[in-house]
Design a protein around this motif. Sequence first.
Motif, PDB file in Angstrom:
ATOM      1  N   VAL A  31       0.824  -1.215   0.000  1.00 31.85           N
ATOM      2  CA  VAL A  31       0.000   0.000   0.000  1.00 31.85           C
ATOM      3  C   VAL A  31       0.856   1.262   0.000  1.00 31.85           C
ATOM      4  N   LEU A  32       1.790   1.382   0.942  1.00 30.51           N
ATOM      5  CA  LEU A  32       2.552   2.623   1.063  1.00 30.51           C
ATOM      6  C   LEU A  32       3.668   2.755   0.025  1.00 30.51           C
ATOM      7  N   VAL A 120      15.816   6.200   6.982  1.00 36.76           N
ATOM      8  CA  VAL A 120      15.956   5.729   5.598  1.00 36.76           C
ATOM      9  C   VAL A 120      14.747   6.108   4.753  1.00 36.76           C
ATOM     10  N   HIS A 121      13.588   6.245   5.407  1.00 37.83           N
ATOM     11  CA  HIS A 121      12.393   6.731   4.739  1.00 37.83           C
ATOM     12  C   HIS A 121      11.413   7.214   5.794  1.00 37.83           C
ATOM     13  N   HIS A 122      10.383   7.884   5.360  1.00 37.71           N
ATOM     14  CA  HIS A 122       9.322   8.356   6.250  1.00 37.71           C
ATOM     15  C   HIS A 122       7.999   7.929   5.649  1.00 37.71           C
ATOM     16  N   VAL A 123       6.955   7.899   6.464  1.00 33.97           N
ATOM     17  CA  VAL A 123       5.681   7.333   6.029  1.00 33.97           C
ATOM     18  C   VAL A 123       5.150   8.002   4.769  1.00 33.97           C
ATOM     19  N   ASN A 124       5.080   9.326   4.769  1.00 35.19           N
ATOM     20  CA  ASN A 124       4.500  10.009   3.614  1.00 35.19           C
ATOM     21  C   ASN A 124       5.433  11.113   3.129  1.00 35.19           C
ATOM     22  N   GLU A 125       6.341  10.739   2.261  1.00 33.61           N
ATOM     23  CA  GLU A 125       7.301  11.690   1.714  1.00 33.61           C
ATOM     24  C   GLU A 125       6.704  12.526   0.586  1.00 33.61           C
ATOM     25  N   ALA A 126       5.433  12.270   0.246  1.00 33.79           N
ATOM     26  CA  ALA A 126       4.744  13.086  -0.754  1.00 33.79           C
ATOM     27  C   ALA A 126       4.271  14.408  -0.144  1.00 33.79           C
ATOM     28  N   GLN A 131       5.958  18.086   7.530  1.00 31.29           N
ATOM     29  CA  GLN A 131       4.819  17.275   7.955  1.00 31.29           C
ATOM     30  C   GLN A 131       5.158  15.786   8.089  1.00 31.29           C
ATOM     31  N   TRP A 132       6.346  15.401   7.679  1.00 31.51           N
ATOM     32  CA  TRP A 132       6.722  13.990   7.740  1.00 31.51           C
ATOM     33  C   TRP A 132       6.598  13.432   9.154  1.00 31.51           C
TER      34      TRP A 132
END
Length: 163
Positions: A31-32, A120-126, A131-132
Amino acid sequence: MRTAASETRAFPLSAGILFGLGLGGFFDGIVLHQILQWHHMLSSWYPIESIANLELNTRWDGIFHSATYVFVVLGLFILWRAAHRGHLSWSNKLLAGSLLLGWGLFNSVEGMIDHQILGVHHVNEAMPRDQWIVWDLGFLLWGLAMLIVGWLLVRAGRRERAA
């Protein structure tokens, strides 16, 4: 002589936890990573700004999916082994609770290590970068909620089995 009651085996919580870890990972990856494309495995370190970075992130997404697949296979093996050797004491509460424990454990560990510690990443980089943290904290709270509900269900399931 053994009776049917003495042959009954307890529900293997470890199987449910492993299934939950795997399902949590599959949800995150499918999903993500793939459907919403909010992030990839290393997208904070290697942003998707080139084909090379996309290939690197896709490879690590695949490694991540492979690990979640192993969790599910191990859970299936444990469940099969427990059910195969005698009557298994089935419980919807124990199954649902252990799945939530595993999924909540996945969110908590992955959220702390990948999002907070390693970055290494964040939930919503969009979303805009400032806000991340909100999305990351929401992911952790979701994991904590699953851990709490899972623990409560396992407790209730164990009480039912003991009665």
